[in-house]
Design a protein around this motif. Structure first.
Motif, PDB file in Angstrom:
ATOM      1  N   LEU A 128       0.711  -1.241  -0.113  1.00  0.00           N
ATOM      2  CA  LEU A 128      -0.133  -0.005  -0.120  1.00  0.00           C
ATOM      3  C   LEU A 128       0.937   1.267  -0.158  1.00  0.00           C
ATOM      4  CD1 LEU A 128      -2.916  -0.959   2.255  1.00  0.00           C
ATOM      5  CD2 LEU A 128      -3.039  -0.793  -0.222  1.00  0.00           C
ATOM      6  N   PRO A 129       2.014   1.531   0.781  1.00  0.00           N
ATOM      7  CA  PRO A 129       3.042   2.739   0.698  1.00  0.00           C
ATOM      8  C   PRO A 129       3.361   2.748  -0.353  1.00  0.00           C
ATOM      9  CG  PRO A 129       2.978   1.594   3.090  1.00  0.00           C
ATOM     10  CD  PRO A 129       2.184   0.634   1.856  1.00  0.00           C
ATOM     11  N   GLU A 130       3.944   1.649  -1.082  1.00  0.00           N
ATOM     12  CA  GLU A 130       4.604   1.610  -2.382  1.00  0.00           C
ATOM     13  C   GLU A 130       3.820   2.112  -3.502  1.00  0.00           C
ATOM     14  OE1 GLU A 130       7.902   1.305  -2.886  1.00  0.00           O
ATOM     15  OE2 GLU A 130       8.520   0.802  -1.057  1.00  0.00           O
ATOM     16  N   LEU A 131       2.480   1.716  -3.468  1.00  0.00           N
ATOM     17  CA  LEU A 131       1.586   1.948  -4.634  1.00  0.00           C
ATOM     18  C   LEU A 131       1.010   3.320  -4.444  1.00  0.00           C
ATOM     19  CD1 LEU A 131      -0.660  -1.342  -4.701  1.00  0.00           C
ATOM     20  CD2 LEU A 131       0.924  -0.646  -6.304  1.00  0.00           C
ATOM     21  N   ALA A 132       1.031   3.904  -3.324  1.00  0.00           N
ATOM     22  CA  ALA A 132       0.614   5.263  -2.988  1.00  0.00           C
ATOM     23  C   ALA A 132       1.595   6.159  -3.440  1.00  0.00           C
ATOM     24  CB  ALA A 132       0.113   5.505  -1.672  1.00  0.00           C
ATOM     25  N   LYS A 133       2.832   5.641  -3.180  1.00  0.00           N
ATOM     26  CA  LYS A 133       4.018   6.426  -3.540  1.00  0.00           C
ATOM     27  C   LYS A 133       4.216   6.607  -5.105  1.00  0.00           C
ATOM     28  CE  LYS A 133       8.151   4.889  -2.771  1.00  0.00           C
ATOM     29  NZ  LYS A 133       9.354   4.402  -2.137  1.00  0.00           N
ATOM     30  N   ARG A 134       3.840   5.717  -5.732  1.00  0.00           N
ATOM     31  CA  ARG A 134       3.994   5.566  -7.136  1.00  0.00           C
ATOM     32  C   ARG A 134       2.729   6.236  -7.873  1.00  0.00           C
ATOM     33  NH1 ARG A 134       7.258   1.507  -5.454  1.00  0.00           N
ATOM     34  NH2 ARG A 134       9.025   1.115  -6.629  1.00  0.00           N
ATOM     35  N   GLY A 135       1.600   6.743  -7.185  1.00  0.00           N
ATOM     36  CA  GLY A 135       0.510   7.489  -7.687  1.00  0.00           C
ATOM     37  C   GLY A 135      -0.537   6.445  -8.200  1.00  0.00           C
ATOM     38  N   TYR A 136      -0.752   5.076  -8.017  1.00  0.00           N
ATOM     39  CA  TYR A 136      -1.659   4.332  -8.244  1.00  0.00           C
ATOM     40  C   TYR A 136      -2.999   4.521  -7.646  1.00  0.00           C
ATOM     41  CZ  TYR A 136       1.449   1.102 -10.569  1.00  0.00           C
ATOM     42  OH  TYR A 136       2.635   0.596 -11.435  1.00  0.00           O
ATOM     43  N   ASP A 137      -4.190   4.146  -8.180  1.00  0.00           N
ATOM     44  CA  ASP A 137      -5.610   4.504  -7.618  1.00  0.00           C
ATOM     45  C   ASP A 137      -5.852   3.901  -6.265  1.00  0.00           C
ATOM     46  OD1 ASP A 137      -8.307   5.637  -8.477  1.00  0.00           O
ATOM     47  OD2 ASP A 137      -8.467   3.506  -7.501  1.00  0.00           O
ATOM     48  N   SER A 138      -5.958   4.630  -5.283  1.00  0.00           N
ATOM     49  CA  SER A 138      -6.131   4.174  -3.918  1.00  0.00           C
ATOM     50  C   SER A 138      -7.182   3.038  -3.739  1.00  0.00           C
ATOM     51  CB  SER A 138      -6.239   5.158  -2.872  1.00  0.00           C
ATOM     52  OG  SER A 138      -7.471   5.855  -3.003  1.00  0.00           O
ATOM     53  N   LYS A 139      -8.615   3.150  -4.453  1.00  0.00           N
ATOM     54  CA  LYS A 139      -9.545   2.390  -4.419  1.00  0.00           C
ATOM     55  C   LYS A 139      -9.017   0.929  -5.000  1.00  0.00           C
ATOM     56  CE  LYS A 139     -12.834   5.902  -4.910  1.00  0.00           C
ATOM     57  NZ  LYS A 139     -13.975   6.668  -5.830  1.00  0.00           N
ATOM     58  N   MET A 140      -8.462   0.851  -6.138  1.00  0.00           N
ATOM     59  CA  MET A 140      -7.921  -0.388  -6.520  1.00  0.00           C
ATOM     60  C   MET A 140      -6.975  -1.001  -5.735  1.00  0.00           C
ATOM     61  SD  MET A 140      -9.687  -1.604  -9.247  1.00  0.00           S
ATOM     62  CE  MET A 140      -8.320  -2.538  -9.939  1.00  0.00           C
ATOM     63  N   ALA A 141      -6.005  -0.369  -5.283  1.00  0.00           N
ATOM     64  CA  ALA A 141      -4.929  -0.851  -4.466  1.00  0.00           C
ATOM     65  C   ALA A 141      -5.469  -1.448  -3.127  1.00  0.00           C
ATOM     66  CB  ALA A 141      -3.965   0.131  -3.949  1.00  0.00           C
TER      67      ALA A 141
END
Length: 434
Positions: A128-141
């Motif tokens: 979750l922190p890595e995906l958020a840092k890279r700008g991925y959609d939070s709902k999908m993550a």
């Protein structure tokens, strides 16, 4: 009082007691006591002593605390970091890119954990922190992590499959093997959803990262060697006929301690926390199983399971109609109870009906785990939702909405396993019936 009326009355008692906040194990014991007192002259205390002793003395249950301890040890190691680093370079080319790390990471960790909540928490604290840092959609993550975390219940070694095997007297090894193909199938369905979503929502995807050279990819893949050895040691020993489920659990604990030592995380505070957490979880499950054993014995004395099975059979439901009713029943029950409680609470009543309808109990074990997986992401008692609520601070019903597409994919998986039972039965029949 008819058997149906008695069963409805006992069910009402149970929900009243549970609503009062009484522990599930105590609630099961109280209802069992009431059932015996109302219908039999047999001493209720004697039944309690014999049923609890029989349930506690099962050799199969020895594997349970070992697998729980293995998961707790691994949770406190660098394994999640290694898995993210090793998987990320190979998933960059797929539509959806690093969102697939949630699914593949959960599938891999499920093979060394056995717990849905532990899988979700372990992978989530890295991804979750890595995906958020890279700008991925939070709902999908968040949604894909919640759904993929349920693979911890299906892909062996599964704690809930051990419990099902114990209460139904089925082979743990056979159930473990039966869960492999359905687990892979569900992971593929989740990844397919991510691919389709990414293709139709390109504007919600971050810019692609620079492609990593093959040499660097292979170097990163070395971080996956420890988890591969763990899976081979635990699951491979069972599939190869070298160890029983209990013996494989001990192998798993040894290998997890070895990996913890190798990664410099084998410290006394970590070991103490892992032992305490595993002890608490094991005692909680054992307590529930003891209460369920007493209730099952009481149901046997009253004849309720057989009578209910005959009553439902009188409706002459087609197999697909019966499975539809059971699926709806378990999904609704999952709104109020956790997966373990669902299995031990309903087994004494459902299994006679299932056997009378001609369903294979190994197949039904995989079916029931799939349905329980659906309950793990169903508010208001979805354990994975609570895990992610603690990690993200978002409302549990909001997270439940994120997981709706994956919930529907689980419905598809249940339908596929029902239509094609060989998905669950082919591998154990091939490997164990040679």
């Amino acid at each position: 009082m008819s058997v149906v009326e008695l069963s409805l009355l006992l069910l009402l008692f149970l929900f009243v007691i549970l609503s009062a906040g009484v522990w599930i194990a105590l609630a099961l014991t109280i209802v069992g006591y009431i059932a015996i007192v109302m219908t039999m002259s047999t001493p209720a205390g004697q039944v309690l002593a014999t049923s609890v002793w029989a349930a506690s003395g099962s050799w199969d249950l020895t594997a349970l605390p070992m697998f729980i301890l293995m998961g707790e040890i691994l949770y406190r190691t660098k394994l999640p970091d290694d898995m993210f680093t090793g998987l990320a370079p190979w998933l960059q080319k797929l539509p959806g890119r690093l969102l697939h790390v949630n699914v593949v990471g959960c599938a891999i960790f499920a093979a060394v954990s056995g717990s849905s909540a532990a899988t979700c928490a372990t992978i989530g604290r890295i991804s979750l922190p890595e995906l958020a840092k890279r700008g991925y959609d939070s709902k999908m993550a968040i949604g894909t992590l919640a759904g993929a975390g349920t693979l911890g219940l299906l892909i062996p070694p599964s704690i809930i499959l051990i419990i099902y095997a114990t209460v139904t007297e089925q082979s743990i090894a056979r159930l473990f093997i039966a869960g492999v193909i359905p687990g892979i199938m569900l992971a593929v369905l989740f990844m397919g959803f991510i691919i389709v979503w990414a293709l139709f929502n390109k504007d919600r995807m971050p810019a692609p990262e620079p492609e990593m050279p093959w040499r660097e990819r292979l170097a990163a893949s070395r971080r996956l060697i420890p988890v591969t050895l763990l899976i081979l040691g635990v699951i491979g020993s069972i599939y190869g006929g070298l160890a029983s489920a209990t013996e494989a659990a001990v192998v798993g604990v040894f290998l997890s301690l070895a990996f913890s030592w190798w990664s410099d995380t084998l410290t006394w505070p970590n070991v103490r926390e892992a032992l305490l957490a595993a002890t608490k979880t094991s005692c909680m499950i054992a307590f529930i199983l003891a209460g369920a054993a007493y209730l099952t014995a009481a149901m046997g004395f009253t004849g309720i399971p057989v009578a209910l099975a005959e009553w439902i059979t009188a409706f002459k439901l087609a197999p697909w109609a019966l499975l539809t009713v059971l699926t709806i029943f378990y999904v609704v029950l999952g709104c109020f109870l956790d997966g373990i409680s669902m299995v031990v609470l309903t087994t004494s009543i459902i299994i006679p009906l299932v056997e009378k309808s001609g369903f294979d109990l190994i197949w039904f074990g995989i079916y029931i785990v799939l349905v329980v997986e659906m309950a793990q992401i169903t508010p208001p008692v979805g354990f994975n939702l609570y895990v992610l609520q603690g990690m993200t601070g978002r409302n549990i019903f909001t997270i439940g909405a994120y997981t709706l597409p994956l919930f529907l994919l689980m419905v598809v998986a249940v339908a596929l396993v029902a239509i094609f039972p060989g998905i669950a039965l082919w591998l154990p029949s091939t490997m164990l019936d040679r």
